[in-house]
Every structure is written in C-alpha cells, then in structure tokens.
Design a protein around this motif. Structure first.
Motif, PDB file in Angstrom:
ATOM      1  N   THR A 184       0.842  -1.200   0.000  1.00 53.67           N
ATOM      2  CA  THR A 184       0.000   0.000   0.000  1.00 53.67           C
ATOM      3  C   THR A 184       0.872   1.244   0.000  1.00 53.67           C
ATOM      4  O   THR A 184       1.834   1.324   0.756  1.00 53.67           O
ATOM      5  CB  THR A 184      -0.931   0.000   1.232  1.00 53.67           C
ATOM      6  OG1 THR A 184      -1.657  -1.227   1.271  1.00 53.67           O
ATOM      7  CG2 THR A 184      -1.924   1.146   1.164  1.00 53.67           C
ATOM      8  N   VAL A 185       0.510   2.192  -0.861  1.00 49.60           N
ATOM      9  CA  VAL A 185       1.203   3.477  -0.913  1.00 49.60           C
ATOM     10  C   VAL A 185       0.362   4.516  -0.175  1.00 49.60           C
ATOM     11  O   VAL A 185      -0.694   4.210   0.367  1.00 49.60           O
ATOM     12  CB  VAL A 185       1.495   3.902  -2.373  1.00 49.60           C
ATOM     13  CG1 VAL A 185       2.464   2.928  -3.040  1.00 49.60           C
ATOM     14  CG2 VAL A 185       0.223   4.034  -3.187  1.00 49.60           C
ATOM     15  N   ALA A 186       0.812   5.747  -0.167  1.00 48.91           N
ATOM     16  CA  ALA A 186       0.127   6.828   0.535  1.00 48.91           C
ATOM     17  C   ALA A 186      -1.244   7.121  -0.076  1.00 48.91           C
ATOM     18  O   ALA A 186      -1.523   6.754  -1.227  1.00 48.91           O
ATOM     19  CB  ALA A 186       0.986   8.095   0.485  1.00 48.91           C
ATOM     20  N   ILE A 187      -2.052   7.801   0.684  1.00 48.92           N
ATOM     21  CA  ILE A 187      -3.356   8.248   0.187  1.00 48.92           C
ATOM     22  C   ILE A 187      -3.127   9.080  -1.076  1.00 48.92           C
ATOM     23  O   ILE A 187      -2.310  10.006  -1.081  1.00 48.92           O
ATOM     24  CB  ILE A 187      -4.108   9.055   1.270  1.00 48.92           C
ATOM     25  CG1 ILE A 187      -4.418   8.150   2.478  1.00 48.92           C
ATOM     26  CG2 ILE A 187      -5.388   9.671   0.705  1.00 48.92           C
ATOM     27  CD1 ILE A 187      -4.854   8.894   3.724  1.00 48.92           C
ATOM     28  N   ASN A 188      -3.823   8.704  -2.150  1.00 43.44           N
ATOM     29  CA  ASN A 188      -3.674   9.323  -3.476  1.00 43.44           C
ATOM     30  C   ASN A 188      -2.235   9.218  -3.997  1.00 43.44           C
ATOM     31  O   ASN A 188      -1.800  10.028  -4.796  1.00 43.44           O
ATOM     32  CB  ASN A 188      -4.145  10.771  -3.489  1.00 43.44           C
ATOM     33  CG  ASN A 188      -5.653  10.888  -3.602  1.00 43.44           C
ATOM     34  OD1 ASN A 188      -6.383   9.904  -3.528  1.00 43.44           O
ATOM     35  ND2 ASN A 188      -6.141  12.102  -3.768  1.00 43.44           N
ATOM     36  N   GLY A 189      -1.509   8.191  -3.576  1.00 43.26           N
ATOM     37  CA  GLY A 189      -0.109   8.006  -3.970  1.00 43.26           C
ATOM     38  C   GLY A 189       0.037   7.280  -5.302  1.00 43.26           C
ATOM     39  O   GLY A 189       0.836   6.344  -5.412  1.00 43.26           O
ATOM     40  N   ALA A 190      -0.696   7.712  -6.302  1.00 40.08           N
ATOM     41  CA  ALA A 190      -0.735   7.030  -7.597  1.00 40.08           C
ATOM     42  C   ALA A 190       0.628   6.978  -8.286  1.00 40.08           C
ATOM     43  O   ALA A 190       1.006   5.946  -8.842  1.00 40.08           O
ATOM     44  CB  ALA A 190      -1.763   7.703  -8.509  1.00 40.08           C
ATOM     45  N   LYS A 191       1.376   8.079  -8.249  1.00 40.92           N
ATOM     46  CA  LYS A 191       2.688   8.098  -8.909  1.00 40.92           C
ATOM     47  C   LYS A 191       3.625   7.091  -8.249  1.00 40.92           C
ATOM     48  O   LYS A 191       4.323   6.340  -8.932  1.00 40.92           O
ATOM     49  CB  LYS A 191       3.288   9.499  -8.878  1.00 40.92           C
ATOM     50  CG  LYS A 191       4.632   9.576  -9.559  1.00 40.92           C
ATOM     51  CD  LYS A 191       5.181  10.990  -9.593  1.00 40.92           C
ATOM     52  CE  LYS A 191       6.538  11.014 -10.283  1.00 40.92           C
ATOM     53  NZ  LYS A 191       7.077  12.373 -10.394  1.00 40.92           N
ATOM     54  N   ASN A 192       3.631   7.049  -6.920  1.00 43.06           N
ATOM     55  CA  ASN A 192       4.490   6.085  -6.235  1.00 43.06           C
ATOM     56  C   ASN A 192       4.077   4.650  -6.538  1.00 43.06           C
ATOM     57  O   ASN A 192       4.928   3.761  -6.575  1.00 43.06           O
ATOM     58  CB  ASN A 192       4.495   6.324  -4.721  1.00 43.06           C
ATOM     59  CG  ASN A 192       5.593   7.270  -4.296  1.00 43.06           C
ATOM     60  OD1 ASN A 192       6.409   7.701  -5.103  1.00 43.06           O
ATOM     61  ND2 ASN A 192       5.608   7.597  -3.025  1.00 43.06           N
ATOM     62  N   ALA A 193       2.807   4.412  -6.752  1.00 42.02           N
ATOM     63  CA  ALA A 193       2.365   3.064  -7.119  1.00 42.02           C
ATOM     64  C   ALA A 193       2.994   2.647  -8.441  1.00 42.02           C
ATOM     65  O   ALA A 193       3.444   1.507  -8.594  1.00 42.02           O
ATOM     66  CB  ALA A 193       0.839   2.996  -7.198  1.00 42.02           C
ATOM     67  N   ALA A 194       3.057   3.570  -9.392  1.00 39.89           N
ATOM     68  CA  ALA A 194       3.686   3.274 -10.684  1.00 39.89           C
ATOM     69  C   ALA A 194       5.171   3.003 -10.512  1.00 39.89           C
ATOM     70  O   ALA A 194       5.710   2.053 -11.086  1.00 39.89           O
ATOM     71  CB  ALA A 194       3.458   4.432 -11.655  1.00 39.89           C
ATOM     72  N   VAL A 195       5.839   3.826  -9.711  1.00 39.54           N
ATOM     73  CA  VAL A 195       7.277   3.639  -9.483  1.00 39.54           C
ATOM     74  C   VAL A 195       7.519   2.290  -8.813  1.00 39.54           C
ATOM     75  O   VAL A 195       8.398   1.530  -9.227  1.00 39.54           O
ATOM     76  CB  VAL A 195       7.858   4.804  -8.646  1.00 39.54           C
ATOM     77  CG1 VAL A 195       9.304   4.520  -8.260  1.00 39.54           C
ATOM     78  CG2 VAL A 195       7.750   6.121  -9.407  1.00 39.54           C
TER      79      VAL A 195
END
Length: 156
Positions: free
Chosen positions: A118-129
């Motif tokens: 799980t990444v941060a709330i609204n952490g969409a960019k980090n999910a891609a990385v």
C-alpha cells in the motif's frame, strides 16, 4: 534479461470512474517509463464477478503487477489479490468522509497469506514507481528506468 514489452504488463483497476483523475499520475508515470498498462474500472462491491474475471485472468494476459485504487471500504486490492498470483499495490483514495484514512486502514489490514502493498493516500505516482521497481527484480530494462529516474531526481 530483455523485457521490452509491447502488451500491457501493469494492470490498473479502480473502483469508480471518479478515481480516474487521482490515478492520472500513475498512468503518466508509466507512460514516461514506457511501460505498457491496461485500465479497468470495476467495483469489488458493485461488480464482483467482473473484478473476479479480470483479476483471475490478468497473469494469463501478461500482467506482472496490479495497481488497485479504491476508497471508503477499499476492498478492491484485497479482492484482486485473492484471485491473482501477481503482486498487488493498493492506492487508497482520498475520501470526503475521513480524508482517505478509512481507505488506507482497510488496505493495510490484510489477512495472512494475501498481502497487498500500500502506498500513501492518493499516492498514484508512487504506485507506478513501485510497480516498475518490482518488475526490475527480473528485468534489467525496468531496473534501469528506476536508476535513471533516481539519478535525474538527484541532479534536479
């Protein structure tokens, strides 16, 4: 190991069309990396059969990592993880009720044997990385994309 992919290798699923704007940084980052992806909108609660079909066939379609975005009860990542051997990264969506804390807590409380990163709330960019970093464990090309990105960040 060569891993130039023409077909999608990252699957992105979100519970609602309203999650699309928050997930745009994820898609943009994958495009910058040159990593092909597919997008599905289906709620774990409103369209469970559709989620089951998509998740259970993802690996056969060539998907290597799945990114699942959801808010409120945020069960989508866990449901997807139950149906696939692929790693799942959850992106908790910010909510009007509790600011996304509800989504975050739901996503990180997975039962033993069904992990969801799980990444941060609204952490969409980090999910891609993170998805590309996971791919980089078996793909020199993906790993190099991360090395180049970190080098560029250090030089900025």
């Amino acid at each position: 190991m060569s891993c130039d992919h023409k077909n999608p290798v990252i699957g992105i699923i979100m519970g609602s069309e309203s999650d699309m704007p928050a997930m745009e940084p994820c898609m943009k980052q994958l495009e910058e990396f040159g990593v092909p992806y597919e997008v599905k909108v289906a709620s774990a609660h409103r369209k469970p059969a559709e989620v089951h079909e998509w998740a259970s066939t993802a690996h056969e379609r060539g998907i290597k990592v799945i990114i699942a975005a959801a808010g409120k009860a945020a069960h989508l990542g866990g449901v997807v993880a139950a149906y696939t051997p692929d790693p799942v990264i959850a992106v908790p969506m910010k909510t009007s009720d509790l600011g996304g804390l509800d989504s975050l807590l739901s996503m990180v409380q997975m039962p033993s044997g069904v992990p969801v990163a799980t990444v941060a709330i609204n952490g969409a960019k980090n999910a891609a990385v993170l998805a590309v970093q996971i791919m980089g464990t078996g793909c020199d090309g993906a790993r190099q994309k991360i090395i180049d990105m970190k080098k560029a960040m250090a030089e900025a």
